[in-house]
Design a protein around this motif. Structure first.
Motif, PDB file in Angstrom:
ATOM      1  N   ILE A  62       1.028  -1.049   0.015  1.00 42.30           N
ATOM      2  CA  ILE A  62       0.132   0.006   0.045  1.00 42.30           C
ATOM      3  C   ILE A  62       0.922   1.299   0.090  1.00 42.30           C
ATOM      4  CG2 ILE A  62      -1.627   1.484   1.410  1.00 42.30           C
ATOM      5  CD1 ILE A  62      -2.762  -1.373   2.158  1.00 42.30           C
ATOM      6  N   PHE A  63       1.947   1.383   1.068  1.00 43.17           N
ATOM      7  CA  PHE A  63       2.615   2.281   1.059  1.00 43.17           C
ATOM      8  C   PHE A  63       3.680   2.685   0.137  1.00 43.17           C
ATOM      9  CE2 PHE A  63       0.248   2.875   5.002  1.00 43.17           C
ATOM     10  CZ  PHE A  63       0.061   4.016   5.325  1.00 43.17           C
ATOM     11  N   ARG A  64       3.923   1.695  -0.496  1.00 44.18           N
ATOM     12  CA  ARG A  64       5.023   1.736  -1.662  1.00 44.18           C
ATOM     13  C   ARG A  64       4.634   1.770  -2.822  1.00 44.18           C
ATOM     14  NH1 ARG A  64       9.647  -2.560  -0.561  1.00 44.18           N
ATOM     15  NH2 ARG A  64      10.675  -1.552  -1.993  1.00 44.18           N
ATOM     16  N   GLY A  65       3.203   1.733  -3.071  1.00 42.90           N
ATOM     17  CA  GLY A  65       2.404   1.484  -4.127  1.00 42.90           C
ATOM     18  C   GLY A  65       1.764   2.785  -4.529  1.00 42.90           C
ATOM     19  N   ILE A  66       1.108   3.578  -3.438  1.00 44.58           N
ATOM     20  CA  ILE A  66       0.624   4.807  -3.428  1.00 44.58           C
ATOM     21  C   ILE A  66       1.411   6.238  -3.863  1.00 44.58           C
ATOM     22  CG2 ILE A  66      -1.116   6.325  -2.647  1.00 44.58           C
ATOM     23  CD1 ILE A  66      -2.362   4.087  -1.153  1.00 44.58           C
ATOM     24  N   PRO A  67       1.532   7.049  -4.535  1.00 50.22           N
ATOM     25  CA  PRO A  67       2.343   7.946  -4.503  1.00 50.22           C
ATOM     26  C   PRO A  67       2.308   8.954  -3.191  1.00 50.22           C
ATOM     27  CG  PRO A  67       0.956   8.054  -6.522  1.00 50.22           C
ATOM     28  CD  PRO A  67       0.362   7.105  -5.494  1.00 50.22           C
ATOM     29  N   GLU A  68       3.595   9.329  -3.112  1.00 42.06           N
ATOM     30  CA  GLU A  68       3.934   9.978  -1.805  1.00 42.06           C
ATOM     31  C   GLU A  68       2.792  11.244  -1.446  1.00 42.06           C
ATOM     32  OE1 GLU A  68       6.089   8.814  -3.799  1.00 42.06           O
ATOM     33  OE2 GLU A  68       7.659   8.015  -2.483  1.00 42.06           O
ATOM     34  N   LEU A  69       2.874  12.124  -2.803  1.00 38.64           N
ATOM     35  CA  LEU A  69       2.107  13.319  -2.479  1.00 38.64           C
ATOM     36  C   LEU A  69       0.463  12.990  -2.328  1.00 38.64           C
ATOM     37  CD1 LEU A  69       1.671  16.318  -2.876  1.00 38.64           C
ATOM     38  CD2 LEU A  69       1.358  15.971  -5.582  1.00 38.64           C
ATOM     39  N   LEU A  70      -0.289  11.780  -2.619  1.00 38.25           N
ATOM     40  CA  LEU A  70      -1.413  11.611  -2.588  1.00 38.25           C
ATOM     41  C   LEU A  70      -1.590  11.006  -1.176  1.00 38.25           C
ATOM     42  CD1 LEU A  70      -3.858  10.733  -3.592  1.00 38.25           C
ATOM     43  CD2 LEU A  70      -3.529   8.586  -4.426  1.00 38.25           C
ATOM     44  N   ILE A  72       0.074  12.086   1.538  1.00 31.79           N
ATOM     45  CA  ILE A  72       0.008  13.527   2.355  1.00 31.79           C
ATOM     46  C   ILE A  72      -1.238  14.046   2.186  1.00 31.79           C
ATOM     47  CG2 ILE A  72       1.256  15.776   2.264  1.00 31.79           C
ATOM     48  CD1 ILE A  72       3.928  14.545   1.543  1.00 31.79           C
ATOM     49  N   TYR A  73      -1.779  14.150   0.851  1.00 30.30           N
ATOM     50  CA  TYR A  73      -3.429  14.804   0.630  1.00 30.30           C
ATOM     51  C   TYR A  73      -4.336  13.813   1.632  1.00 30.30           C
ATOM     52  CZ  TYR A  73      -2.207  18.161  -3.157  1.00 30.30           C
ATOM     53  OH  TYR A  73      -1.646  18.938  -3.844  1.00 30.30           O
ATOM     54  N   LEU A  74      -4.172  12.630   1.483  1.00 27.03           N
ATOM     55  CA  LEU A  74      -5.252  11.741   2.083  1.00 27.03           C
ATOM     56  C   LEU A  74      -4.877  12.136   3.800  1.00 27.03           C
ATOM     57  CD1 LEU A  74      -4.737   8.437   0.381  1.00 27.03           C
ATOM     58  CD2 LEU A  74      -6.533   9.822   0.130  1.00 27.03           C
ATOM     59  N   PHE A  75      -4.016  11.958   4.293  1.00 30.22           N
ATOM     60  CA  PHE A  75      -3.672  12.225   5.504  1.00 30.22           C
ATOM     61  C   PHE A  75      -4.063  13.847   6.013  1.00 30.22           C
ATOM     62  CE2 PHE A  75      -1.762   8.353   5.668  1.00 30.22           C
ATOM     63  CZ  PHE A  75      -1.499   7.938   7.095  1.00 30.22           C
ATOM     64  N   TYR A  76      -3.762  14.686   5.080  1.00 24.24           N
ATOM     65  CA  TYR A  76      -4.036  16.122   5.518  1.00 24.24           C
ATOM     66  C   TYR A  76      -5.553  16.524   5.584  1.00 24.24           C
ATOM     67  CZ  TYR A  76      -3.806  21.255   5.217  1.00 24.24           C
ATOM     68  OH  TYR A  76      -4.203  22.399   5.731  1.00 24.24           O
ATOM     69  N   PHE A  77      -6.153  16.304   4.286  1.00 24.38           N
ATOM     70  CA  PHE A  77      -7.575  16.581   4.128  1.00 24.38           C
ATOM     71  C   PHE A  77      -8.369  15.417   4.966  1.00 24.38           C
ATOM     72  CE2 PHE A  77      -5.834  18.321   0.520  1.00 24.38           C
ATOM     73  CZ  PHE A  77      -6.235  19.760   0.471  1.00 24.38           C
ATOM     74  N   GLY A  78      -7.915  14.243   5.001  1.00 24.27           N
ATOM     75  CA  GLY A  78      -8.877  13.381   5.917  1.00 24.27           C
ATOM     76  C   GLY A  78      -8.615  13.655   7.372  1.00 24.27           C
ATOM     77  N   GLY A  79      -7.439  13.864   7.748  1.00 26.73           N
ATOM     78  CA  GLY A  79      -7.297  14.419   9.263  1.00 26.73           C
ATOM     79  C   GLY A  79      -8.133  15.634   9.448  1.00 26.73           C
ATOM     80  N   SER A  80      -8.005  16.577   8.563  1.00 23.47           N
ATOM     81  CA  SER A  80      -8.665  18.002   8.996  1.00 23.47           C
ATOM     82  C   SER A  80      -9.953  17.593   8.826  1.00 23.47           C
ATOM     83  CB  SER A  80      -8.291  18.859   7.894  1.00 23.47           C
ATOM     84  OG  SER A  80      -6.769  19.371   7.964  1.00 23.47           O
ATOM     85  N   GLY A  81     -10.643  16.801   7.944  1.00 26.43           N
ATOM     86  CA  GLY A  81     -11.958  16.640   8.107  1.00 26.43           C
ATOM     87  C   GLY A  81     -12.464  15.822   9.515  1.00 26.43           C
ATOM     88  N   LEU A  82     -11.533  14.944   9.751  1.00 34.44           N
ATOM     89  CA  LEU A  82     -11.947  14.028  11.074  1.00 34.44           C
ATOM     90  C   LEU A  82     -11.959  14.974  12.329  1.00 34.44           C
ATOM     91  CD1 LEU A  82     -12.441  11.431  12.318  1.00 34.44           C
ATOM     92  CD2 LEU A  82     -10.263  11.210  12.611  1.00 34.44           C
ATOM     93  N   ALA A 107       2.718  11.292   7.731  1.00 33.72           N
ATOM     94  CA  ALA A 107       2.480  10.667   6.277  1.00 33.72           C
ATOM     95  C   ALA A 107       3.926  10.342   5.829  1.00 33.72           C
ATOM     96  CB  ALA A 107       2.007  11.725   5.376  1.00 33.72           C
ATOM     97  N   ILE A 108       5.018  10.973   5.957  1.00 29.83           N
ATOM     98  CA  ILE A 108       6.277  10.804   5.288  1.00 29.83           C
ATOM     99  C   ILE A 108       7.020   9.578   6.265  1.00 29.83           C
ATOM    100  CG2 ILE A 108       8.656  11.327   5.074  1.00 29.83           C
ATOM    101  CD1 ILE A 108       7.757  14.087   4.376  1.00 29.83           C
ATOM    102  N   GLY A 109       6.644   9.633   7.587  1.00 30.64           N
ATOM    103  CA  GLY A 109       6.999   8.490   8.402  1.00 30.64           C
ATOM    104  C   GLY A 109       6.398   7.189   7.963  1.00 30.64           C
TER     105      GLY A 109
END
Length: 239
Positions: A62-70, A72-82, A107-109
């Motif tokens: 999962i984490f090696r297959g999804i682009p890094e920028l995506l 970060i977006y998922l965690f940032y907007f998902g985290g903000s929404g939560l 996200a980077i970690g």
């Protein structure tokens, strides 16, 4: 250009320096998060249980297959929404932004952890089985086996690979600029946009990244050398 990089009121040197330190802190925090996650994933991949190994492999895919920028977006907007939804339950109004530094480091970690897991797994497999078997045969406790045999040798074998993972985390930190945190990439964008000296400030940003890479690479090489000498001396003393 020299005046633009000064630390005076009209210069951008202070912002560039502060952003460089932020980049280092963000990359280091991500490396620590990745070390914790990567150790657990590596242990899962080495587990004798098929289901546990499957979880470890799934994480890496999962984490090696999804682009890094995506990610970060998922965690940032998902985290903000939560956080916003939780805040609304307690009467808060409006959008609540997730902490950019925390989201970036997490996200980077997690991405770094997927690569560190392979480094730790390979380092563990590089250990001679006879050493562990001999320690068990003489009745050495498990915690002492980890302390005296596993951890020192895993660190020794893993260090070159961790150097590469660190370089990757250092460059991936530039992607966190999309969250608004003023790290090196974001500072270069701000300075370039304000002065219209795009090439100059992006060149300065690239030079800063290159300098950080060269210095950290030298630090890892020195650590490898010292760890190798310490292990050789320890081995010689045991014999």
């Amino acid at each position: 250009m020299i005046s633009l990089l000064s630390f005076g009121p009209d210069g951008w040197g202070r912002l560039i320096l502060s952003a460089t330190l932020t980049t280092l802190l963000l990359s280091f925090a991500a490396l620590l998060v990745g070390a914790v996650v990567g150790s657990g994933v590596a242990a899962a991949k080495l587990s004798p249980h098929r289901a546990v190994r499957g979880l470890g492999e799934g994480y890496s895919v999962i984490f090696r297959g999804i682009p890094e920028l995506l990610v970060i977006y998922l965690f940032y907007f998902g985290g903000s929404g939560l956080i916003t939804q939780i805040g609304q339950l307690f009467g808060a109004d409006g959008f609540i932004e997730a902490p950019p530094f925390l989201i970036g480091a997490l996200a980077i970690g997690l991405i770094s952890g997927s690569y560190q897991a392979e480094v730790y797994r390979a380092a563990r497999l590089a250990l001679a089985k006879g050493e562990i078997e001999a320690a068990v045969a003489i009745g050495m406790p498990r915690w002492r086996i980890r302390q005296r045999i596993l951890l020192p040798q895993v660190a020794r074998y893993a260090l070159p690979g961790l150097s590469n993972v660190w370089q990757m985390s250092l460059k991936d930190s530039a992607l966190v600029s999309v969250t608004g945190i003023v790290e090196l990439m974001r500072a270069s964008q701000i300075a370039a946009g304000s002065t219209r000296n795009y090439f100059s400030f992006y060149l300065v940003g690239g030079a800063c990244y290159l300098l950080l890479t060269l210095l950290s690479n030298r630090a890892f090489l020195r650590a490898e050398s010292r760890l190798g000498r310490a292990w050789q001396g320890r081995t010689a003393a045991q014999h």
